[in-house]
Design a protein around this motif. Structure first.
Motif, PDB file in Angstrom:
ATOM      1  N   ASP A 106     -15.056 -99.892  14.833  1.00 46.73           N
ATOM      2  CA  ASP A 106     -15.525 -99.060  13.725  1.00 46.73           C
ATOM      3  C   ASP A 106     -15.598 -99.915  12.460  1.00 46.73           C
ATOM      4  O   ASP A 106     -14.615-100.584  12.111  1.00 46.73           O
ATOM      5  N   PRO A 107     -16.725 -99.932  11.745  1.00 44.98           N
ATOM      6  CA  PRO A 107     -16.856-100.806  10.576  1.00 44.98           C
ATOM      7  C   PRO A 107     -15.797-100.563   9.510  1.00 44.98           C
ATOM      8  O   PRO A 107     -15.347-101.508   8.857  1.00 44.98           O
ATOM      9  N   ARG A 108     -15.379 -99.308   9.327  1.00 50.36           N
ATOM     10  CA  ARG A 108     -14.361 -99.036   8.310  1.00 50.36           C
ATOM     11  C   ARG A 108     -13.008 -99.622   8.715  1.00 50.36           C
ATOM     12  O   ARG A 108     -12.272-100.147   7.873  1.00 50.36           O
ATOM     13  N   LEU A 109     -12.690 -99.536   9.992  1.00 46.54           N
ATOM     14  CA  LEU A 109     -11.448-100.140  10.463  1.00 46.54           C
ATOM     15  C   LEU A 109     -11.500-101.659  10.311  1.00 46.54           C
ATOM     16  O   LEU A 109     -10.525-102.280   9.863  1.00 46.54           O
ATOM     17  N   LEU A 110     -12.627-102.260  10.669  1.00 52.57           N
ATOM     18  CA  LEU A 110     -12.773-103.702  10.546  1.00 52.57           C
ATOM     19  C   LEU A 110     -12.670-104.136   9.086  1.00 52.57           C
ATOM     20  O   LEU A 110     -12.068-105.170   8.780  1.00 52.57           O
ATOM     21  N   ARG A 111     -13.231-103.331   8.186  1.00 53.39           N
ATOM     22  CA  ARG A 111     -13.137-103.653   6.760  1.00 53.39           C
ATOM     23  C   ARG A 111     -11.689-103.579   6.289  1.00 53.39           C
ATOM     24  O   ARG A 111     -11.244-104.406   5.485  1.00 53.39           O
ATOM     25  N   SER A 112     -10.924-102.598   6.768  1.00 50.95           N
ATOM     26  CA  SER A 112      -9.519-102.496   6.398  1.00 50.95           C
ATOM     27  C   SER A 112      -8.729-103.701   6.887  1.00 50.95           C
ATOM     28  O   SER A 112      -7.874-104.241   6.167  1.00 50.95           O
ATOM     29  N   VAL A 113      -9.002-104.148   8.120  1.00 50.07           N
ATOM     30  CA  VAL A 113      -8.350-105.345   8.648  1.00 50.07           C
ATOM     31  C   VAL A 113      -8.712-106.555   7.795  1.00 50.07           C
ATOM     32  O   VAL A 113      -7.855-107.397   7.476  1.00 50.07           O
ATOM     33  N   PHE A 114      -9.976-106.664   7.402  1.00 48.39           N
ATOM     34  CA  PHE A 114     -10.434-107.776   6.574  1.00 48.39           C
ATOM     35  C   PHE A 114      -9.713-107.758   5.222  1.00 48.39           C
ATOM     36  O   PHE A 114      -9.269-108.810   4.737  1.00 48.39           O
ATOM     37  N   CYS A 115      -9.579-106.583   4.614  1.00 48.23           N
ATOM     38  CA  CYS A 115      -8.883-106.465   3.326  1.00 48.23           C
ATOM     39  C   CYS A 115      -7.433-106.917   3.444  1.00 48.23           C
ATOM     40  O   CYS A 115      -6.925-107.658   2.588  1.00 48.23           O
ATOM     41  N   ALA A 116      -6.768-106.469   4.501  1.00 50.50           N
ATOM     42  CA  ALA A 116      -5.371-106.851   4.703  1.00 50.50           C
ATOM     43  C   ALA A 116      -5.244-108.354   4.913  1.00 50.50           C
ATOM     44  O   ALA A 116      -4.312-108.990   4.400  1.00 50.50           O
ATOM     45  N   PHE A 117      -6.195-108.949   5.648  1.00 56.53           N
ATOM     46  CA  PHE A 117      -6.177-110.391   5.880  1.00 56.53           C
ATOM     47  C   PHE A 117      -6.305-111.149   4.564  1.00 56.53           C
ATOM     48  O   PHE A 117      -5.572-112.114   4.310  1.00 56.53           O
ATOM     49  N   LEU A 118      -7.245-110.736   3.704  1.00 55.09           N
ATOM     50  CA  LEU A 118      -7.414-111.400   2.416  1.00 55.09           C
ATOM     51  C   LEU A 118      -6.147-111.317   1.576  1.00 55.09           C
ATOM     52  O   LEU A 118      -5.727-112.307   0.961  1.00 55.09           O
ATOM     53  N   ALA A 119      -5.532-110.135   1.541  1.00 54.18           N
ATOM     54  CA  ALA A 119      -4.334-109.961   0.719  1.00 54.18           C
ATOM     55  C   ALA A 119      -3.182-110.815   1.224  1.00 54.18           C
ATOM     56  O   ALA A 119      -2.495-111.491   0.444  1.00 54.18           O
ATOM     57  N   LEU A 120      -2.959-110.809   2.544  1.00 50.56           N
ATOM     58  CA  LEU A 120      -1.869-111.613   3.107  1.00 50.56           C
ATOM     59  C   LEU A 120      -2.131-113.107   2.933  1.00 50.56           C
ATOM     60  O   LEU A 120      -1.211-113.881   2.652  1.00 50.56           O
ATOM     61  N   LEU A 121      -3.383-113.502   3.091  1.00 48.94           N
ATOM     62  CA  LEU A 121      -3.729-114.912   2.900  1.00 48.94           C
ATOM     63  C   LEU A 121      -3.486-115.335   1.458  1.00 48.94           C
ATOM     64  O   LEU A 121      -2.959-116.421   1.201  1.00 48.94           O
ATOM     65  N   ALA A 122      -3.857-114.473   0.503  1.00 41.23           N
ATOM     66  CA  ALA A 122      -3.646-114.793  -0.905  1.00 41.23           C
ATOM     67  C   ALA A 122      -2.162-114.943  -1.222  1.00 41.23           C
ATOM     68  O   ALA A 122      -1.752-115.885  -1.912  1.00 41.23           O
ATOM     69  N   LEU A 123      -1.349-114.033  -0.709  1.00 36.65           N
ATOM     70  CA  LEU A 123       0.094-114.112  -0.964  1.00 36.65           C
ATOM     71  C   LEU A 123       0.689-115.373  -0.337  1.00 36.65           C
ATOM     72  O   LEU A 123       1.564-116.024  -0.927  1.00 36.65           O
ATOM     73  N   ASN A 124       0.217-115.744   0.851  1.00 40.35           N
ATOM     74  CA  ASN A 124       0.705-116.960   1.495  1.00 40.35           C
ATOM     75  C   ASN A 124       0.316-118.206   0.700  1.00 40.35           C
ATOM     76  O   ASN A 124       1.111-119.143   0.562  1.00 40.35           O
ATOM     77  N   LEU A 125      -0.912-118.218   0.177  1.00 38.73           N
ATOM     78  CA  LEU A 125      -1.349-119.362  -0.629  1.00 38.73           C
ATOM     79  C   LEU A 125      -0.514-119.488  -1.895  1.00 38.73           C
ATOM     80  O   LEU A 125      -0.155-120.596  -2.312  1.00 38.73           O
ATOM     81  N   LEU A 126      -0.192-118.361  -2.525  1.00 40.23           N
ATOM     82  CA  LEU A 126       0.647-118.404  -3.719  1.00 40.23           C
ATOM     83  C   LEU A 126       2.052-118.915  -3.389  1.00 40.23           C
ATOM     84  O   LEU A 126       2.647-119.677  -4.147  1.00 40.23           O
ATOM     85  N   TYR A 127       2.567-118.526  -2.216  1.00 43.89           N
ATOM     86  CA  TYR A 127       3.904-118.955  -1.800  1.00 43.89           C
ATOM     87  C   TYR A 127       3.937-120.451  -1.497  1.00 43.89           C
ATOM     88  O   TYR A 127       4.927-121.137  -1.801  1.00 43.89           O
ATOM     89  N   ARG A 128       2.840-120.978  -0.919  1.00 40.05           N
ATOM     90  CA  ARG A 128       2.808-122.363  -0.456  1.00 40.05           C
ATOM     91  C   ARG A 128       2.194-123.340  -1.455  1.00 40.05           C
ATOM     92  O   ARG A 128       2.062-124.519  -1.159  1.00 40.05           O
ATOM     93  N   ARG A 129       1.837-122.888  -2.639  1.00 41.36           N
ATOM     94  CA  ARG A 129       1.023-123.739  -3.512  1.00 41.36           C
ATOM     95  C   ARG A 129       1.758-124.973  -4.027  1.00 41.36           C
ATOM     96  O   ARG A 129       1.133-125.924  -4.497  1.00 41.36           O
ATOM     97  N   HIS A 130       3.094-124.980  -3.947  1.00 44.97           N
ATOM     98  CA  HIS A 130       3.855-126.138  -4.421  1.00 44.97           C
ATOM     99  C   HIS A 130       4.208-127.106  -3.303  1.00 44.97           C
ATOM    100  O   HIS A 130       4.750-128.187  -3.572  1.00 44.97           O
TER     101      HIS A 130
END
Length: 257
Positions: A106-130
Motif C-alpha cells: 500500500d503506498p501510504r504504508l510504504l510512505r510511512s516506512v520511508f518517513c520512519a527510515f529518514l527520521a532514524l537515519l537522521a538521528l543516527n547521523l547526528l549521533y555519529r557525526r563526531h
C-alpha cells in the motif's frame, strides 16, 4: 494531499524539470548521496506522486550519477573483485526481491516506512557525526554478503539508503577506513540501483518524462556540489544533512494524515 505543482508529472515542461534536477544533483554532490533521498520527498509532496512511483522515478536520477561515481572512485581507489563481487551479488538479488515486494505494498504504508527510515537515519547521523575511524582491520570476506543484504533491502524497499547503511557497517562493524567503506558502498549501490530501476520500470512505477530531464539536469551540477563540500566543515555538513532529513520526514508524514 496538497502539492507544490498543480500539473501532473507527465505534463511538467522540461524548463521546470531541468533546474529541479540540477538542484537535486547539487545537493547529492554536496552531501555525498545519490539525490534520491531528496528527490523522493519532493516527488511525493511536491508533485503528488504515490510512494512507489516516486521511488522508481527518483532512481532514473540516481542511476547515472551512482554508476559514474563508482567508476571514478574505482579508478582512484581500486578494490579487489574478491571483496566486491559477493557483496554486489547479494545486494542485487535482495534489491530485486524487495523491489517486487515494495511495488505490491500500500503506498501510504510504504510512505510511512520511508518517513520512519529518514527520521532514524537522521538521528543516527547526528549521533555519529563526531566519530572517525582511522585504523583498518583485514576485511572479513565471509561477512561481506551480509552487508550486501542489508544495503539491498533498503535499495529495493525504499529506492535509497543502501550506501548510507552499508558505509557505517563497513567502517564500524568490519573496521574499514572511511575511503574503503565508501568505495565498497558505491560498489553496492550502483548496480543495485540499476536492478531496482529495472524492477520498478517493469511494474510501471517510473515516470520517464520527468525522471529523464531530472537526470540530465543533475549530471551537470554534481561536481559543483562535491567541490563546495570539500570547502565546508564536515561536522556542519553532517548536521545540515541530518536536519534536512528530519524536515523531509516531517513533511511527508504530515501528508499521510
Amino acid at each position: 494531499m496538497d502539492t507544490l505543482f498543480s500539473l501532473p508529472p507527465a505534463w511538467n515542461p522540461i524548463w521546470l524539470s531541468l533546474p529541479l534536477g540540477a538542484a537535486l544533483g547539487f545537493l547529492g554532490g554536496l552531501f555525498g548521496i545519490g539525490s534520491g533521498i531528496v528527490a523522493i520527498p519532493l516527488l511525493v509532496a511536491g508533485f503528488g506522486m504515490d510512494q512507489p512511483l516516486a521511488q522508481g522515478t527518483a532512481l532514473v536520477l540516481m542511476v547515472p550519477n551512482l554508476l559514474l561515481g563508482w567508476r571514478r572512485y574505482h579508478q582512484r581507489h581500486p578494490l579487489p573483485w574478491r571483496s566486491i563481487l559477493p557483496m554486489v551479488l547479494s545486494a542485487s538479488t535482495t534489491t530485486w526481491m524487495l523491489a517486487r515486494f515494495a511495488n505490491d505494498l500500500d503506498p501510504r504504508l510504504l510512505r510511512s516506512v520511508f518517513c520512519a527510515f529518514l527520521a532514524l537515519l537522521a538521528l543516527n547521523l547526528l549521533y555519529r557525526r563526531h566519530r572517525v575511524h582511522n585504523e583498518e582491520k583485514p576485511l572479513n570476506h565471509r561477512l561481506i554478503p551480509l552487508v550486501g543484504i542489508v544495503g539491498g533491502c533498503s535499495m529495493g524497499l525504499l529506492g535509497i539508503g543502501g550506501g548510507l547503511l552499508a558505509s557505517p557497517l563497513l567502517s564500524g562493524w568490519l573496521g574499514q577506513r572511511q575511503t574503503t567503506a565508501q568505495g565498497l558502498s558505491l560498489a553496492l549501490v550502483a548496480p543495485s540501483s540499476l536492478v531496482a530501476l529495472l524492477t520498478y520500470a517493469q511494474a510501471g512505477r517510473v515516470e520517464w518524462s520527468l525522471g529523464l530531464p531530472l537526470a540530465a539536469g543533475g549530471v551537470f551540477t554534481v561536481s559543483a556540489g562535491v567541490a563546495l563540500a570539500h570547502r565546508l566543515p564536515e561536522r556542519r555538513l553532517r548536521t545540515a544533512f541530518a536536519t534536512m532529513l528530519l524536515l523531509a520526514s516531517a513533511w511527508l508524514w504530515a501528508g499521510t494524515t
